[in-house]
Write a protein that holds these residues in place. Structure first.
Motif, mmCIF file in Angstrom:
data_model
loop_
_atom_site.group_PDB
_atom_site.id
_atom_site.type_symbol
_atom_site.label_atom_id
_atom_site.label_comp_id
_atom_site.label_asym_id
_atom_site.label_seq_id
_atom_site.Cartn_x
_atom_site.Cartn_y
_atom_site.Cartn_z
ATOM 1 N N LEU A 9 0.831 -1.202 0.000
ATOM 2 C CA LEU A 9 0.000 0.000 0.000
ATOM 3 C C LEU A 9 0.868 1.256 0.000
ATOM 4 O O LEU A 9 0.623 2.187 -0.769
ATOM 5 N N LEU A 10 1.887 1.275 0.850
ATOM 6 C CA LEU A 10 2.776 2.438 0.904
ATOM 7 C C LEU A 10 3.538 2.632 -0.407
ATOM 8 O O LEU A 10 3.742 3.764 -0.848
ATOM 9 N N TRP A 12 2.464 1.768 -3.442
ATOM 10 C CA TRP A 12 1.519 2.307 -4.419
ATOM 11 C C TRP A 12 1.169 3.762 -4.117
ATOM 12 O O TRP A 12 1.016 4.566 -5.042
ATOM 13 N N CYS A 13 1.056 4.103 -2.845
ATOM 14 C CA CYS A 13 0.818 5.501 -2.477
ATOM 15 C C CYS A 13 1.973 6.383 -2.944
ATOM 16 O O CYS A 13 1.756 7.491 -3.456
ATOM 17 N N THR A 14 3.183 5.904 -2.779
ATOM 18 C CA THR A 14 4.357 6.651 -3.223
ATOM 19 C C THR A 14 4.339 6.845 -4.732
ATOM 20 O O THR A 14 4.552 7.956 -5.228
ATOM 21 N N ILE A 16 1.765 6.698 -6.849
ATOM 22 C CA ILE A 16 0.650 7.564 -7.261
ATOM 23 C C ILE A 16 0.943 9.020 -6.908
ATOM 24 O O ILE A 16 0.715 9.922 -7.725
ATOM 25 N N ASN A 17 1.457 9.266 -5.704
ATOM 26 C CA ASN A 17 1.750 10.644 -5.306
ATOM 27 C C ASN A 17 2.859 11.261 -6.142
ATOM 28 O O ASN A 17 2.796 12.449 -6.481
ATOM 29 N N TYR A 61 4.885 19.233 -0.935
ATOM 30 C CA TYR A 61 4.226 17.983 -1.328
ATOM 31 C C TYR A 61 5.245 16.848 -1.449
ATOM 32 O O TYR A 61 4.994 15.731 -1.011
ATOM 33 N N ILE A 65 5.385 13.393 0.755
ATOM 34 C CA ILE A 65 5.462 12.059 0.147
ATOM 35 C C ILE A 65 6.613 11.273 0.761
ATOM 36 O O ILE A 65 6.458 10.095 1.121
ATOM 37 N N ASN A 69 5.136 8.359 3.083
ATOM 38 C CA ASN A 69 4.994 7.205 2.200
ATOM 39 C C ASN A 69 6.294 6.434 2.043
ATOM 40 O O ASN A 69 6.358 5.246 2.328
ATOM 41 N N TYR A 73 7.721 2.995 4.062
ATOM 42 C CA TYR A 73 7.902 1.833 3.196
ATOM 43 C C TYR A 73 9.294 1.240 3.373
ATOM 44 O O TYR A 73 9.452 0.028 3.532
#
Length: 80
Positions: A9-10, A12-14, A16-17, A61, A65, A69, A73
């Motif tokens: 999850l982390l 994918w968050c990284t 995407i961000n 931002y 990240i 994120n 991770y």
């Protein structure tokens, strides 16, 4: 949730961000004048201040990240 799913999850968050950050930077570069005119309808900002606000926003931002994120991770990857 187990550690591997949180790690995924982390990750994918990284991804995407960073994608959002990349789109923001590309739009800011390619459509700078249009964005300034659009925001100029609501706020009276000189170009220099407009650029500084966007640059600072992108920097904050990116730091968010990294802190929320990418670092967790990496920590879970090391500990896992």
């Amino acid at each position: 949730m187990n550690i591997e799913s949180i790690r995924d999850l982390l990750l994918w968050c990284t991804v995407i961000n960073y994608g959002v950050l990349l789109v923001w930077a590309l739009l800011f570069t390619a459509a700078h004048e249009w964005m300034h005119q659009l925001h100029g309808r609501w706020f009276r900002l000189p170009v220099e201040r407009f650029d500084a606000i966007h640059y600072a926003g992108m920097a904050v931002y990116k730091i968010v990240i990294l802190v929320f994120n990418l670092v967790p991770y990496i920590a879970l990857h090391i500990a896992g």
